[in-house]
Motif scaffolding. Sequence first.
Motif, PDB file in Angstrom:
ATOM      1  N   LEU A  21       0.830  -1.211   0.000  1.00  0.00           N
ATOM      2  CA  LEU A  21       0.000   0.000   0.000  1.00  0.00           C
ATOM      3  C   LEU A  21       0.864   1.261   0.000  1.00  0.00           C
ATOM      4  N   GLY A  22       0.498   2.173  -0.888  1.00  0.00           N
ATOM      5  CA  GLY A  22       1.267   3.405  -1.013  1.00  0.00           C
ATOM      6  C   GLY A  22       2.456   3.244  -1.944  1.00  0.00           C
ATOM      7  N   ARG A  23       2.433   2.158  -2.709  1.00  0.00           N
ATOM      8  CA  ARG A  23       3.493   1.911  -3.705  1.00  0.00           C
ATOM      9  C   ARG A  23       2.809   1.717  -5.056  1.00  0.00           C
ATOM     10  N   PRO A  24       2.550   2.772  -5.776  1.00  0.00           N
ATOM     11  CA  PRO A  24       2.975   4.157  -5.558  1.00  0.00           C
ATOM     12  C   PRO A  24       2.002   4.967  -4.685  1.00  0.00           C
ATOM     13  N   LEU A  25       2.544   6.108  -4.236  1.00  0.00           N
ATOM     14  CA  LEU A  25       1.779   7.068  -3.438  1.00  0.00           C
ATOM     15  C   LEU A  25       1.736   8.393  -4.196  1.00  0.00           C
ATOM     16  N   ILE A  26       0.532   8.928  -4.357  1.00  0.00           N
ATOM     17  CA  ILE A  26       0.384  10.219  -5.038  1.00  0.00           C
ATOM     18  C   ILE A  26      -0.296  11.183  -4.065  1.00  0.00           C
ATOM     19  N   CYS A  27       0.357  12.311  -3.786  1.00  0.00           N
ATOM     20  CA  CYS A  27      -0.236  13.320  -2.909  1.00  0.00           C
ATOM     21  C   CYS A  27      -0.605  14.552  -3.729  1.00  0.00           C
ATOM     22  N   LEU A  28      -1.838  15.000  -3.562  1.00  0.00           N
ATOM     23  CA  LEU A  28      -2.337  16.142  -4.322  1.00  0.00           C
ATOM     24  C   LEU A  28      -2.718  17.262  -3.360  1.00  0.00           C
ATOM     25  N   THR A  34     -10.842  11.820  -3.854  1.00  0.00           N
ATOM     26  CA  THR A  34      -9.732  10.879  -4.066  1.00  0.00           C
ATOM     27  C   THR A  34     -10.263   9.535  -4.576  1.00  0.00           C
ATOM     28  N   ASN A  35     -11.466   9.143  -4.164  1.00  0.00           N
ATOM     29  CA  ASN A  35     -12.032   7.896  -4.696  1.00  0.00           C
ATOM     30  C   ASN A  35     -12.203   8.001  -6.223  1.00  0.00           C
ATOM     31  N   ALA A  36     -12.647   9.170  -6.686  1.00  0.00           N
ATOM     32  CA  ALA A  36     -12.844   9.345  -8.129  1.00  0.00           C
ATOM     33  C   ALA A  36     -11.510   9.267  -8.862  1.00  0.00           C
ATOM     34  N   VAL A  37     -10.454   9.877  -8.295  1.00  0.00           N
ATOM     35  CA  VAL A  37      -9.136   9.838  -8.942  1.00  0.00           C
ATOM     36  C   VAL A  37      -8.657   8.392  -9.037  1.00  0.00           C
ATOM     37  N   VAL A  38      -8.804   7.643  -7.947  1.00  0.00           N
ATOM     38  CA  VAL A  38      -8.307   6.259  -7.946  1.00  0.00           C
ATOM     39  C   VAL A  38      -9.147   5.384  -8.882  1.00  0.00           C
ATOM     40  N   VAL A  52      -3.891   7.441  -3.239  1.00  0.00           N
ATOM     41  CA  VAL A  52      -3.972   8.864  -3.546  1.00  0.00           C
ATOM     42  C   VAL A  52      -4.444   9.590  -2.293  1.00  0.00           C
ATOM     43  N   ILE A  53      -3.670  10.601  -1.885  1.00  0.00           N
ATOM     44  CA  ILE A  53      -4.013  11.407  -0.711  1.00  0.00           C
ATOM     45  C   ILE A  53      -4.146  12.860  -1.148  1.00  0.00           C
ATOM     46  N   ALA A  54      -5.195  13.510  -0.703  1.00  0.00           N
ATOM     47  CA  ALA A  54      -5.349  14.932  -1.032  1.00  0.00           C
ATOM     48  C   ALA A  54      -5.358  15.746   0.257  1.00  0.00           C
ATOM     49  N   ASP A  55      -4.755  16.939   0.181  1.00  0.00           N
ATOM     50  CA  ASP A  55      -4.791  17.822   1.350  1.00  0.00           C
ATOM     51  C   ASP A  55      -6.201  18.371   1.543  1.00  0.00           C
TER      52      ASP A  55
END
Length: 267
Positions: A21-28, A34-38, A52-55
């Motif tokens: 998990l988190g391999r890869p990790l994308i932070c926005l 984030t569910n839609a992006v994934v 995918v993590i968003a601030d």
Amino acid sequence: MSLDDALTEAAIGPHLSTCLLGRPLICLPATQSTNAVVREQAHSGAPEGLVVIADAQTGGRGRLGRSWLSPPGVGIWMSILLRPGLPAADAQRLTLAAAVAVADAIAAVSGLQAGIKWPNDVMIAGRKCSGILTEVETGGDRVTAAVVGIGINVNTPSFAPDLTAATSLLIERGGRPVARAPLAAAVLLRFEQAYRQLLAGEFRPVLDRWRALSVTLGRRVQVMPVGDQPYAGWAEAADDDGALRVRLDSGEVRRVLAGDVSIRSAE
Ligand code: ADP
């Protein structure tokens, strides 16, 4: 004390001890959901483990199309892509595993005791600090892709009056903040461990932990099934597939798989 609380790849990386998990990790910095992006990434063939993590989320979602407030700088809004190949009937287990991971990670990192309200909310002192939204795609009767969305109110200072049932770790710690990066990494590590147990057919310990953390079991509840009449009863047990077993006053036992369950004070 100043708290360096960026939620970036560089901040999370040193804390992350997962293999998957988190391999890869994308932070926005911000995204609608984030569910839609994934989900989009999954359609273009992204690998299992993508996180995918968003601030901030501008259109964060809960169950049944409800909105999830996701302001910048104060929460963990993240989504995880899995390709478990599980029977579709077992998909709810992903939500249970994620809830256990969130509750245990919160306890380990912040010292707060968190419980789980069936099926997808993590609670502290009766109020919701985290929600989980699992969206699955199936092929045949198997889960081909699952997007597990996790929202945690970490340092939210206060909530609007219409969110009286919400709380944050900061509020529950009397104003002391919690660093988001180590908490995000702790959730991912715990969820990875539970996910591996699930895949290996060793889900029992995760279920037992879920039952131990449940604030719903053993309580009088009001069930509002999707598209059906509400009813009251005792939340008697959780089945191995995550269904809640509710005993009505007539003695009839119903299995609840979807819908809202609110906890009532003892009658
Ligand atoms: P539930 O399972 O409790 O219905 P959902 O997963 O559907 O919750 O989440 C959406 C609901 O959660 C919203 O309708 C709102 O009441 C509440 N909510 C929205 N944003 C937050 C937040 N950041 N923290 C806690 N609760 C929230």
